[in-house]
Design a protein around this motif. Structure first.
Motif, PDB file in Angstrom:
ATOM      1  N   VAL A   1      29.288  39.811  37.718  1.00 38.83           N
ATOM      2  CA  VAL A   1      30.045  40.993  38.304  1.00 38.83           C
ATOM      3  C   VAL A   1      29.141  41.609  39.269  1.00 38.83           C
ATOM      4  CG1 VAL A   1      31.538  43.007  38.002  1.00 38.83           C
ATOM      5  CG2 VAL A   1      31.882  41.049  36.616  1.00 38.83           C
ATOM      6  N   ALA A   2      27.905  42.045  38.797  1.00 39.51           N
ATOM      7  CA  ALA A   2      27.196  42.752  39.871  1.00 39.51           C
ATOM      8  C   ALA A   2      26.623  42.130  41.125  1.00 39.51           C
ATOM      9  CB  ALA A   2      25.964  43.389  39.237  1.00 39.51           C
ATOM     10  N   VAL A   3      26.360  40.889  40.868  1.00 36.61           N
ATOM     11  CA  VAL A   3      26.061  39.840  42.146  1.00 36.61           C
ATOM     12  C   VAL A   3      26.998  39.127  42.864  1.00 36.61           C
ATOM     13  CG1 VAL A   3      24.412  38.187  42.729  1.00 36.61           C
ATOM     14  CG2 VAL A   3      23.798  39.677  40.845  1.00 36.61           C
TER      15      VAL A   3
ATOM     16  N   PHE B   1      33.209  46.669  34.483  1.00 36.23           N
ATOM     17  CA  PHE B   1      34.263  46.026  33.778  1.00 36.23           C
ATOM     18  C   PHE B   1      34.177  46.230  32.140  1.00 36.23           C
ATOM     19  CE2 PHE B   1      30.127  43.842  33.403  1.00 36.23           C
ATOM     20  CZ  PHE B   1      30.123  43.428  32.187  1.00 36.23           C
ATOM     21  N   ASN B   2      35.416  45.965  31.615  1.00 39.74           N
ATOM     22  CA  ASN B   2      35.634  46.076  30.097  1.00 39.74           C
ATOM     23  C   ASN B   2      35.929  44.652  29.359  1.00 39.74           C
ATOM     24  OD1 ASN B   2      35.579  49.094  30.265  1.00 39.74           O
ATOM     25  ND2 ASN B   2      37.687  48.890  31.061  1.00 39.74           N
ATOM     26  N   ILE B   3      35.300  44.715  28.403  1.00 41.72           N
ATOM     27  CA  ILE B   3      35.410  43.630  27.442  1.00 41.72           C
ATOM     28  C   ILE B   3      35.785  43.832  26.276  1.00 41.72           C
ATOM     29  CG2 ILE B   3      34.322  41.598  26.306  1.00 41.72           C
ATOM     30  CD1 ILE B   3      32.240  41.481  28.395  1.00 41.72           C
TER      31      ILE B   3
ATOM     32  N   ILE C   1      38.617  40.086  29.708  1.00 36.97           N
ATOM     33  CA  ILE C   1      37.675  41.070  30.568  1.00 36.97           C
ATOM     34  C   ILE C   1      38.583  41.409  31.505  1.00 36.97           C
ATOM     35  CG2 ILE C   1      35.881  40.681  32.214  1.00 36.97           C
ATOM     36  CD1 ILE C   1      35.061  38.050  30.710  1.00 36.97           C
ATOM     37  N   SER C   2      38.340  42.986  31.735  1.00 35.87           N
ATOM     38  CA  SER C   2      39.044  43.501  32.772  1.00 35.87           C
ATOM     39  C   SER C   2      38.283  44.348  33.601  1.00 35.87           C
ATOM     40  CB  SER C   2      40.290  44.434  32.121  1.00 35.87           C
ATOM     41  OG  SER C   2      39.531  45.292  31.339  1.00 35.87           O
ATOM     42  N   SER C   3      38.817  44.371  35.029  1.00 33.94           N
ATOM     43  CA  SER C   3      37.930  45.402  35.944  1.00 33.94           C
ATOM     44  C   SER C   3      38.985  45.633  37.235  1.00 33.94           C
ATOM     45  CB  SER C   3      36.756  44.447  36.672  1.00 33.94           C
ATOM     46  OG  SER C   3      36.304  45.233  37.520  1.00 33.94           O
ATOM     47  N   ALA C   4      38.654  47.014  37.625  1.00 32.33           N
ATOM     48  CA  ALA C   4      39.400  47.600  38.557  1.00 32.33           C
ATOM     49  C   ALA C   4      38.821  47.245  40.020  1.00 32.33           C
ATOM     50  CB  ALA C   4      39.551  49.181  38.595  1.00 32.33           C
ATOM     51  N   GLU C   5      37.510  46.950  39.842  1.00 30.57           N
ATOM     52  CA  GLU C   5      36.832  46.616  41.184  1.00 30.57           C
ATOM     53  C   GLU C   5      36.287  45.391  41.264  1.00 30.57           C
ATOM     54  OE1 GLU C   5      35.054  48.703  38.727  1.00 30.57           O
ATOM     55  OE2 GLU C   5      35.706  50.478  39.263  1.00 30.57           O
TER      56      GLU C   5
ATOM     57  N   GLU D   1      43.378  39.332  38.183  1.00 26.38           N
ATOM     58  CA  GLU D   1      44.775  39.682  38.728  1.00 26.38           C
ATOM     59  C   GLU D   1      45.020  41.020  39.097  1.00 26.38           C
ATOM     60  OE1 GLU D   1      47.907  38.173  36.569  1.00 26.38           O
ATOM     61  OE2 GLU D   1      46.893  36.217  36.074  1.00 26.38           O
ATOM     62  N   LYS D   2      45.414  41.184  40.561  1.00 25.19           N
ATOM     63  CA  LYS D   2      45.504  42.576  41.015  1.00 25.19           C
ATOM     64  C   LYS D   2      46.643  42.842  40.602  1.00 25.19           C
ATOM     65  CE  LYS D   2      41.582  43.245  43.021  1.00 25.19           C
ATOM     66  NZ  LYS D   2      40.644  44.129  42.657  1.00 25.19           N
TER      67      LYS D   2
END
Length: 97
Positions: A19-21, A41-43, A57-61, A93-94
């Motif tokens: 995610v960082a790269v 992110f959240n796991i 796994i979820s992430s807003a960014e 998914e947004k």
């Protein structure tokens, strides 16, 4: 159980690295990135069984992710490119609203 949790810890580390790269530019031009925090992110682990672990796994960014499952105490740390080439990949998914 310990083996699955060790594999999951490596999975979390690999997902964080990817995610960082994932948004890095591979252009040779000098690009100055704005002062932004890296994606987070959240796991969430929902169930762990003897031969299976269910997680989300979820992430807003972040836009996409990649991970691998490795043996515990394995010293090999893949690069983001290797994760996206050889690992399991997906896109977030947004959600509207």
């Amino acid at each position: 159980m310990q083996k699955i949790l060790s594999r999951f810890a490596l999975l979390v580390t690999a997902a964080g690295l990817s995610v960082a790269v994932a948004s890095c530019s591979d252009d040779d031009d000098k690009v100055i990135a704005p002062d932004m925090e890296p994606p987070t992110f959240n796991i969430t682990v929902s169930e762990v069984q003897r031969t299976q672990a269910d997680f989300s796994i979820s992430s807003a960014e972040a836009a996409d992710y990649a991970y691998i499952v490795a043996e515990p105490n394995e010293s090999y740390m893949p690069t983001a490119e290797e994760l996206f080439t050889d690992g399991t990949i997906g896109q977030f998914e947004k959600r509207s609203g």
